[in-house]
Design a protein around this motif. Structure first.
Motif, mmCIF file in Angstrom:
data_model
loop_
_atom_site.group_PDB
_atom_site.id
_atom_site.type_symbol
_atom_site.label_atom_id
_atom_site.label_comp_id
_atom_site.label_asym_id
_atom_site.label_seq_id
_atom_site.Cartn_x
_atom_site.Cartn_y
_atom_site.Cartn_z
ATOM 1 N N TYR A 1 -13.745 4.385 -0.528
ATOM 2 C CA TYR A 1 -12.409 3.619 0.187
ATOM 3 C C TYR A 1 -11.473 3.905 -1.281
ATOM 4 O O TYR A 1 -11.429 3.348 -2.701
ATOM 5 C CB TYR A 1 -12.366 2.542 -0.128
ATOM 6 C CG TYR A 1 -12.974 2.570 1.777
ATOM 7 C CD1 TYR A 1 -12.219 2.660 2.634
ATOM 8 C CD2 TYR A 1 -13.919 1.859 2.029
ATOM 9 C CE1 TYR A 1 -12.828 3.180 4.369
ATOM 10 C CE2 TYR A 1 -14.537 1.821 3.147
ATOM 11 C CZ TYR A 1 -14.073 2.151 4.307
ATOM 12 O OH TYR A 1 -15.163 2.979 5.500
ATOM 13 N N VAL B 1 -7.450 -3.692 1.533
ATOM 14 C CA VAL B 1 -6.318 -4.665 1.697
ATOM 15 C C VAL B 1 -7.302 -5.316 2.016
ATOM 16 O O VAL B 1 -8.027 -5.377 3.218
ATOM 17 C CB VAL B 1 -5.527 -3.101 2.466
ATOM 18 C CG1 VAL B 1 -5.537 -3.114 3.500
ATOM 19 C CG2 VAL B 1 -4.550 -4.901 1.909
ATOM 20 N N VAL C 1 1.156 -1.324 0.107
ATOM 21 C CA VAL C 1 0.234 0.269 0.492
ATOM 22 C C VAL C 1 0.581 1.314 0.590
ATOM 23 O O VAL C 1 0.522 2.374 -0.547
ATOM 24 C CB VAL C 1 -1.145 -0.366 1.474
ATOM 25 C CG1 VAL C 1 -1.565 1.362 1.299
ATOM 26 C CG2 VAL C 1 -2.350 -1.203 1.530
ATOM 27 N N ARG D 1 -8.125 7.419 2.572
ATOM 28 C CA ARG D 1 -9.532 6.325 3.082
ATOM 29 C C ARG D 1 -8.869 5.243 3.247
ATOM 30 O O ARG D 1 -9.243 4.262 1.625
ATOM 31 C CB ARG D 1 -10.750 6.581 2.895
ATOM 32 C CG ARG D 1 -10.547 8.119 3.796
ATOM 33 C CD ARG D 1 -12.823 8.364 3.642
ATOM 34 N NE ARG D 1 -13.277 6.928 4.781
ATOM 35 C CZ ARG D 1 -14.612 7.372 4.395
ATOM 36 N NH1 ARG D 1 -15.592 7.729 4.124
ATOM 37 N NH2 ARG D 1 -14.795 5.685 5.678
ATOM 38 N N VAL D 2 -8.370 3.605 3.657
ATOM 39 C CA VAL D 2 -8.593 2.329 3.460
ATOM 40 C C VAL D 2 -9.344 1.350 4.325
ATOM 41 O O VAL D 2 -9.671 1.951 5.877
ATOM 42 C CB VAL D 2 -6.858 2.255 3.807
ATOM 43 C CG1 VAL D 2 -6.677 0.692 4.194
ATOM 44 C CG2 VAL D 2 -5.855 3.213 3.868
ATOM 45 N N PHE E 1 0.082 6.352 7.717
ATOM 46 C CA PHE E 1 -1.783 6.130 7.381
ATOM 47 C C PHE E 1 -3.000 6.497 9.141
ATOM 48 O O PHE E 1 -2.306 5.665 10.007
ATOM 49 C CB PHE E 1 -2.341 4.466 6.594
ATOM 50 C CG PHE E 1 -1.730 4.365 5.481
ATOM 51 C CD1 PHE E 1 -2.623 4.371 4.499
ATOM 52 C CD2 PHE E 1 -0.074 3.836 5.288
ATOM 53 C CE1 PHE E 1 -1.609 4.784 2.943
ATOM 54 C CE2 PHE E 1 0.235 3.759 3.751
ATOM 55 C CZ PHE E 1 -0.554 4.511 2.921
ATOM 56 N N ILE F 1 -7.847 2.567 -1.127
ATOM 57 C CA ILE F 1 -7.375 1.474 -0.851
ATOM 58 C C ILE F 1 -8.361 0.629 -0.121
ATOM 59 O O ILE F 1 -8.798 0.828 0.681
ATOM 60 C CB ILE F 1 -6.054 2.026 -0.725
ATOM 61 C CG1 ILE F 1 -5.657 2.479 -1.281
ATOM 62 C CG2 ILE F 1 -5.406 -0.211 -0.540
ATOM 63 C CD1 ILE F 1 -4.099 2.896 -0.820
ATOM 64 N N ARG G 1 -0.577 10.267 2.215
ATOM 65 C CA ARG G 1 -1.419 8.692 3.276
ATOM 66 C C ARG G 1 -2.207 9.431 3.957
ATOM 67 O O ARG G 1 -2.785 8.791 4.673
ATOM 68 C CB ARG G 1 0.202 8.576 3.520
ATOM 69 C CG ARG G 1 0.574 7.272 3.080
ATOM 70 C CD ARG G 1 1.727 7.031 3.356
ATOM 71 N NE ARG G 1 2.972 6.422 2.822
ATOM 72 C CZ ARG G 1 4.189 6.368 2.724
ATOM 73 N NH1 ARG G 1 4.255 5.797 3.828
ATOM 74 N NH2 ARG G 1 5.441 5.260 1.349
ATOM 75 N N THR H 1 -14.638 -0.117 -3.228
ATOM 76 C CA THR H 1 -13.565 0.879 -3.687
ATOM 77 C C THR H 1 -14.284 1.956 -4.540
ATOM 78 O O THR H 1 -14.130 1.794 -5.415
ATOM 79 C CB THR H 1 -12.848 0.121 -4.592
ATOM 80 O OG1 THR H 1 -12.408 -1.475 -3.352
ATOM 81 C CG2 THR H 1 -11.097 0.524 -4.772
ATOM 82 N N LEU I 1 0.046 0.113 9.156
ATOM 83 C CA LEU I 1 -0.458 1.095 8.059
ATOM 84 C C LEU I 1 0.452 2.304 8.905
ATOM 85 O O LEU I 1 0.504 3.147 8.074
ATOM 86 C CB LEU I 1 -1.551 0.771 7.336
ATOM 87 C CG LEU I 1 -2.122 0.123 6.391
ATOM 88 C CD1 LEU I 1 -3.558 -0.565 6.524
ATOM 89 C CD2 LEU I 1 -1.196 0.329 4.939
ATOM 90 N N ASP J 1 -9.714 -2.575 5.811
ATOM 91 C CA ASP J 1 -9.225 -3.734 6.157
ATOM 92 C C ASP J 1 -10.175 -4.492 5.930
ATOM 93 O O ASP J 1 -10.656 -4.654 7.138
ATOM 94 C CB ASP J 1 -7.634 -3.594 7.998
ATOM 95 C CG ASP J 1 -7.713 -4.312 8.027
ATOM 96 O OD1 ASP J 1 -7.568 -5.286 7.152
ATOM 97 O OD2 ASP J 1 -6.761 -3.859 9.265
ATOM 98 N N ILE K 1 -8.099 4.524 8.474
ATOM 99 C CA ILE K 1 -8.498 3.501 8.346
ATOM 100 C C ILE K 1 -9.770 3.255 9.095
ATOM 101 O O ILE K 1 -9.763 2.857 10.080
ATOM 102 C CB ILE K 1 -6.870 3.002 9.253
ATOM 103 C CG1 ILE K 1 -5.992 3.015 8.475
ATOM 104 C CG2 ILE K 1 -7.141 1.162 8.322
ATOM 105 C CD1 ILE K 1 -4.915 2.462 8.899
#
Length: 176
Positions: free
Chosen positions: A91, A95, A16, A29-30, A49, A93, A25, A117, A44, A32, A52
């Motif tokens: 998002y 992951v 990432v 928006r990530v 980041f 990303i 970073r 996403t 992260l 998980d 999250i």
């Protein structure tokens, strides 16, 4: 973790990070997916980041996630059922590591990840490369999503010593 242990969270965070400049970073928006105890989130945060979120169906894992202080939003639900409360197209990303397999996230959960996403965002999936049946089924499903024009594969890289000295693979897809 030990040298031959489970390296997926650190690998996922590195994959990432490679794709997001350090100065961006905090704004990315990530999500998980199958966050478990929050190991990817921890990795992260080490890389800068801060925005999250987590999705995790297990009560006991969710308690650990909540107490970690890492995640902004937490969704306690299953993927692949078509009944998620996670906002679509939210998002940058998404992951996940080690979760696409039998008795975890079904292949239809990958479809959910695509929907969560943003257009132009990335889905980063890590899985083992030694359990050929589930990996082959997952790759076939991911190829079908690509044929439908939902995403395109940016890379698929074999990872040495992914878990207990065995290989893994990381897939990177861009949502269209």
């Amino acid at each position: 973790m030990s040298k031959g242990g489970y390296r997926a969270p650190a690998i996922a965070a590195e994959e990432v990070s490679i794709r997001v400049p350090e100065n961006q970073r905090k704004d990315v928006r990530v999500l998980d997916v199958a966050a478990g105890t929050g190991l990817i989130g921890k990795e992260l945060t080490k890389k800068g980041f801060t925005n999250i979120d987590a999705v995790e169906p297990s009560d006991s894992m969710m308690k650990q996630i909540k107490s970690s202080g890492i995640y902004t939003l937490m969704f306690q639900e299953f993927l692949g059922l078509g009944q998620n409360t996670i906002p679509k197209g939210t998002y940058d990303i998404v992951v996940s590591a080690g979760a696409i397999r039998e008795n975890h996230i079904p292949l239809s959960g990958i479809d959910d990840m695509v929907h969560f996403t943003k257009t132009g965002g990335l889905v980063v999936l890590l899985m083992n490369n030694f359990d050929v049946g589930p990996k082959t089924k997952a790759e076939s499903h991911m190829n079908q999503l690509e044929e439908k024009g939902l995403w395109c594969k940016e890379s698929a890289e074999i990872l040495s010593n992914y878990f207990l000295g065995k290989e893994g693979i990381v897939f990177i897809y861009r949502v269209l």
